[in-house]
Scaffold this motif. Sequence first.
Motif, PDB file in Angstrom:
ATOM      1  N   SER A 102      -0.555  10.058  -7.072  1.00  0.00           N
ATOM      2  CA  SER A 102      -1.621  11.070  -7.081  1.00  0.00           C
ATOM      3  C   SER A 102      -2.825  10.641  -6.257  1.00  0.00           C
ATOM      4  N   ARG A 103      -2.843   9.376  -5.847  1.00  0.00           N
ATOM      5  CA  ARG A 103      -3.892   8.867  -4.976  1.00  0.00           C
ATOM      6  C   ARG A 103      -3.336   7.646  -4.249  1.00  0.00           C
ATOM      7  N   ALA A 104      -4.082   7.126  -3.293  1.00  0.00           N
ATOM      8  CA  ALA A 104      -3.642   5.938  -2.570  1.00  0.00           C
ATOM      9  C   ALA A 104      -3.588   4.749  -3.529  1.00  0.00           C
ATOM     10  N   LEU A 105      -2.489   4.000  -3.494  1.00  0.00           N
ATOM     11  CA  LEU A 105      -2.303   2.838  -4.355  1.00  0.00           C
ATOM     12  C   LEU A 105      -2.251   1.583  -3.492  1.00  0.00           C
ATOM     13  N   THR A 106      -2.775   0.493  -4.032  1.00  0.00           N
ATOM     14  CA  THR A 106      -2.829  -0.753  -3.266  1.00  0.00           C
ATOM     15  C   THR A 106      -2.069  -1.865  -3.975  1.00  0.00           C
ATOM     16  N   ASN A 136       0.831  -1.200   0.000  1.00  0.00           N
ATOM     17  CA  ASN A 136       0.000   0.000   0.000  1.00  0.00           C
ATOM     18  C   ASN A 136       0.871   1.258   0.000  1.00  0.00           C
ATOM     19  N   VAL A 137       0.529   2.193  -0.866  1.00  0.00           N
ATOM     20  CA  VAL A 137       1.283   3.447  -1.000  1.00  0.00           C
ATOM     21  C   VAL A 137       0.327   4.606  -0.767  1.00  0.00           C
ATOM     22  N   ALA A 138       0.669   5.467   0.157  1.00  0.00           N
ATOM     23  CA  ALA A 138      -0.199   6.602   0.478  1.00  0.00           C
ATOM     24  C   ALA A 138      -0.116   7.677  -0.600  1.00  0.00           C
ATOM     25  N   SER A 139      -1.196   8.397  -0.775  1.00  0.00           N
ATOM     26  CA  SER A 139      -1.215   9.513  -1.722  1.00  0.00           C
ATOM     27  C   SER A 139      -0.138  10.528  -1.347  1.00  0.00           C
ATOM     28  N   GLY A 140       0.594  11.027  -2.341  1.00  0.00           N
ATOM     29  CA  GLY A 140       1.652  11.992  -2.088  1.00  0.00           C
ATOM     30  C   GLY A 140       3.021  11.384  -1.873  1.00  0.00           C
ATOM     31  N   THR A 141       3.107  10.058  -1.824  1.00  0.00           N
ATOM     32  CA  THR A 141       4.388   9.377  -1.623  1.00  0.00           C
ATOM     33  C   THR A 141       5.235   9.451  -2.887  1.00  0.00           C
ATOM     34  N   VAL A 142       6.521   9.762  -2.726  1.00  0.00           N
ATOM     35  CA  VAL A 142       7.446   9.736  -3.857  1.00  0.00           C
ATOM     36  C   VAL A 142       7.827   8.284  -4.124  1.00  0.00           C
ATOM     37  N   LEU A 143       7.598   7.808  -5.323  1.00  0.00           N
ATOM     38  CA  LEU A 143       7.816   6.400  -5.637  1.00  0.00           C
ATOM     39  C   LEU A 143       9.289   6.087  -5.871  1.00  0.00           C
ATOM     40  N   THR A 144       9.706   4.926  -5.379  1.00  0.00           N
ATOM     41  CA  THR A 144      11.059   4.418  -5.609  1.00  0.00           C
ATOM     42  C   THR A 144      10.951   3.047  -6.273  1.00  0.00           C
TER      43      THR A 144
END
Length: 250
Positions: free
Chosen positions: A173-177, A134-142
Motif C-alpha cells: 500500500s506504500r513504498a517498503l524498504t 526496496n518494494v515500490a507501492s502497488g507491487t504484488v508481494l511474493t
Amino acid sequence: MFNKYSNSTQPVHATWGLVLALFFTSGACTSANAQVNEGKPEFIEATQRWLDNAVSSVRPAGGNPLRMEVTVGELDSRLRLAPCARVEPYIPVGTRLWGKTRLGLRCLEGSTRWNVFLPVTIRAFGAAWLIKGNVASGTVLTEADAMESEVDWAEESSPIVALPSQWVGQVASRALTTGQALRQAMIKPAQVFQAGAQVRVVAQGAGFQITSDGQALSAGVVGQPARVRMDNGRVMSGVVLDNRTVKLEI
C-alpha cells in the motif's frame, strides 16, 4: 498479534489487558515510605515485578508465546509524593499496554492521596517477515520479497502480518524498504480486474450452482464486493473470488 497473528492482532491486546486487569485487581498493592527525591521508591521496583509476571503468559492467537520485555521508566523528578502505605497500579482509560505507554499509580492509604503516571515500554519479540529489498507501492508481494526474523511486534501500533498466507499475493500500500517488518497497514488486497471486464458469475444456493457471464461495473478486489451487469441487463452484486470470478449468494 497483539490482532499477533492476524486474521487480527486483537487477541494479543485483549489477552494482555485481561491478564493485567485480573492481576491488578487481586490485591497486588505495595507500600511506599520514600519520596521521589530520596531515590527510587519501593513501589517502582514492585511495579516492575508485577508487570514482568503479568506479561509472561501472553500468547498470540494461534501462535507461540512472544518473548516479552518490560522497561519501567522514572517518575517526574519534580514530584514530591507523600508517604503512602498502599500504592495501587491501574491501566488508564484508553491506554493500551503495548509499546511506549504509561501505567497509573495511586495512593490508597496515606495522609495525602495522590495519583501519578509512570512511563512504561512493553516489547514483544516474535517471528515476523522482514522486507528484503526496496518494494515500490502497488507491487504484488511474493515469497521472495521477505525473510523471516525476530522483531518487536509492539514497536508500531499496526499489527504484524505473521503468516505468509496473509501477505503473499497482497499489494504494497506504500513504498517498503529493506528491514521493515510486514504489518497490516503496509498491504492491501490486489485488484484483479477493472470495470468493464468480462467476468464469470457464479450463483450458489442450497443444493445448486449456476454459472453465467457478465460485465464488471466496478473494479474487482479479491474478497471485496463488486457490481456486475448480467446478460439480461440486471445488475447484481457479489464477492470477487479470483481474477475473473464473482460469486453471488442466492
